[in-house]
Design an enzyme around this catalytic site. Structure first.
Site, short mmCIF file in Angstrom:
data_model
loop_
_atom_site.label_atom_id
_atom_site.label_comp_id
_atom_site.label_asym_id
_atom_site.label_seq_id
_atom_site.Cartn_x
_atom_site.Cartn_y
_atom_site.Cartn_z
CG ASP A 14 -2.11 0.89 1.09
OD1 ASP A 14 -2.35 1.40 -0.02
OD2 ASP A 14 -2.81 1.10 2.10
CD1 TRP A 19 7.45 6.48 -2.21
CD2 TRP A 19 7.00 6.90 -4.37
NE1 TRP A 19 8.64 6.52 -2.88
CE2 TRP A 19 8.40 6.77 -4.22
CE3 TRP A 19 6.49 7.17 -5.65
CZ2 TRP A 19 9.29 6.89 -5.29
CZ3 TRP A 19 7.38 7.29 -6.71
CH2 TRP A 19 8.75 7.15 -6.52
CB SER A 59 -8.62 -5.11 -3.58
OG SER A 59 -9.14 -3.81 -3.78
CG ASN A 62 -7.71 -1.68 -5.42
OD1 ASN A 62 -6.80 -2.49 -5.24
ND2 ASN A 62 -8.00 -0.76 -4.51
C1 IPE Z 1 -5.42 -2.70 -0.49
O1 IPE Z 1 -5.05 -1.36 -0.57
C2 IPE Z 1 -5.32 -3.34 -1.85
C3 IPE Z 1 -3.97 -3.42 -2.42
C4 IPE Z 1 -2.88 -3.12 -1.81
C5 IPE Z 1 -3.91 -3.91 -3.75
P1 IPE Z 1 -6.15 -0.21 -0.70
O2 IPE Z 1 -5.43 1.07 -0.65
O3 IPE Z 1 -7.03 -0.45 -1.86
O4 IPE Z 1 -7.02 -0.45 0.63
P2 IPE Z 1 -7.92 0.54 1.46
O5 IPE Z 1 -8.93 1.10 0.49
O6 IPE Z 1 -7.02 1.61 1.99
O7 IPE Z 1 -8.52 -0.29 2.54
C1 IPE Z 2 -1.49 0.42 -3.42
O1 IPE Z 2 -1.28 1.79 -3.37
C2 IPE Z 2 -1.66 -0.10 -4.82
C3 IPE Z 2 -3.05 -0.47 -5.16
C4 IPE Z 2 -4.06 -0.46 -4.34
C5 IPE Z 2 -3.29 -0.87 -6.53
P1 IPE Z 2 -2.49 2.81 -3.36
O2 IPE Z 2 -2.85 3.14 -4.76
O3 IPE Z 2 -3.60 2.31 -2.52
O4 IPE Z 2 -1.81 4.07 -2.69
P2 IPE Z 2 -2.47 5.02 -1.61
O5 IPE Z 2 -2.95 4.18 -0.48
O6 IPE Z 2 -3.58 5.74 -2.30
O7 IPE Z 2 -1.35 5.94 -1.22
MG MG Z 3 -4.08 2.47 -0.55
#
Ligand code: IPE
Ligand code: IPE
Ligand code: MG
Length: 234
Positions: A14, A19, A59, A62
């Site tokens: 995550d 980042w 996920s 997502n």
């Molecule tokens: C969980 O991260 C899914 C992945 C890392 C692929 P998310 O950023 O989607 O999760 P939430 O929404 O913060 O719970």
């Molecule tokens: C995890 O990073 C990657 C995926 C969920 C695909 P995020 O995209 O959730 O990054 P943040 O949490 O928004 O910083």
């Molecule tokens: Mg995230």
């Protein structure tokens, strides 16, 4: 005495978006950096003696993100997994995928199948990539497989136990010993619910693109110094 190296490590990768934003970049730059980091860190972890590494790449939830972000990620998976076949095989890493097919594109599913097939005899470790994955969906899908087998008289109800249930998950892997989530969020977000039942949880504020060898070693050190009782006395 320290605990031995965990057999199965899970990582919720995550913080790619944050980042990038913190650097004044677009979120997709964070996803690209996360993907590049994955290749290095995954190899390090598997070559360190961890036999199974499960990573959360995308996920089922997502898909609620903007079309632009979802399209970028799907393209990243297509190009990445498409051109990385030799990288994984040369490093002796067997790649498997966990998740539902729909609504992934035929093109991506073909690339995923080819990568699994191309690396199927690799022995250094198994990289389980959870893509279009949900933990509740996995338990529901496993239950459906079981129900069908019972209906067709191919499985006795008495033979379904906590241990045999793993066989019906997307991949038959041992339970997760150590779960790491990067970026400071302290939740499971529907990741590998069945396999996490007794995992040690480590949360780090580092965003995934910065999760390097040293960061993993710190998580491992934490794990190895814990008192893991699994229900027995301390
Ligand atoms: C969980 O991260 C899914 C992945 C890392 C692929 P998310 O950023 O989607 O999760 P939430 O929404 O913060 O719970
Ligand atoms: C995890 O990073 C990657 C995926 C969920 C695909 P995020 O995209 O959730 O990054 P943040 O949490 O928004 O910083
Ligand atoms: Mg995230």
């Amino acid at each position: 005495m320290k605990n031995s190296i965990p057999t199965h490590v899970g990582i919720i990768m995550d913080g790619n978006g944050r980042w990038a934003t913190r650097r004044g970049l677009v979120r997709s730059a964070g996803h690209q950096a996360g993907y590049d980091r994955l290749k290095k860190t995954a190899l390090y972890i598997l070559h360190k003696g961890v036999k199974y590494l499960s990573i959360f790449a995308f996920s089922t939830e997502n898909f609620k993100r903007s079309k632009e972000e979802v399209d970028f990620l799907m393209n990243l998976f297509c190009t990445g997994f498409g051109k990385e076949k030799d990288f994984f095989r040369e490093n002796d890493v067997k790649v498997v995928f966990s998740g539902r097919d729909k609504p992934l594109s035929k093109k991506l599913m073909k690339i995923m199948d080819e990568l699994e097939d191309y690396t199927k005899d690799c022995k250094a470790g198994i990289l389980n990539i959870c893509l279009n994955y949900g933990g509740q969906a996995e338990i529901v899908d496993a239950s459906k497989k079981i129900a069908l087998l019972v209906k067709e008289d191919k499985l006795n109800i008495e033979d379904i136990t906590e241990e045999t249930f793993y066989k019906y998950l997307y991949n038959d892997l041992p339970p997760i010993d150590l779960l790491i989530r990067t970026s400071g969020e302290i939740r499971i977000s529907n990741f590998m619910l069945y396999s996490l039942s007794y995992a040690e949880l480590v949360f780090t504020s580092t965003c995934f693109p910065d999760f390097d060898e040293k960061e993993f070693d710190a998580c491992l050190e934490d794990y190895q110094n814990r008192n893991i009782t699994k229900g027995s006395v301390k």
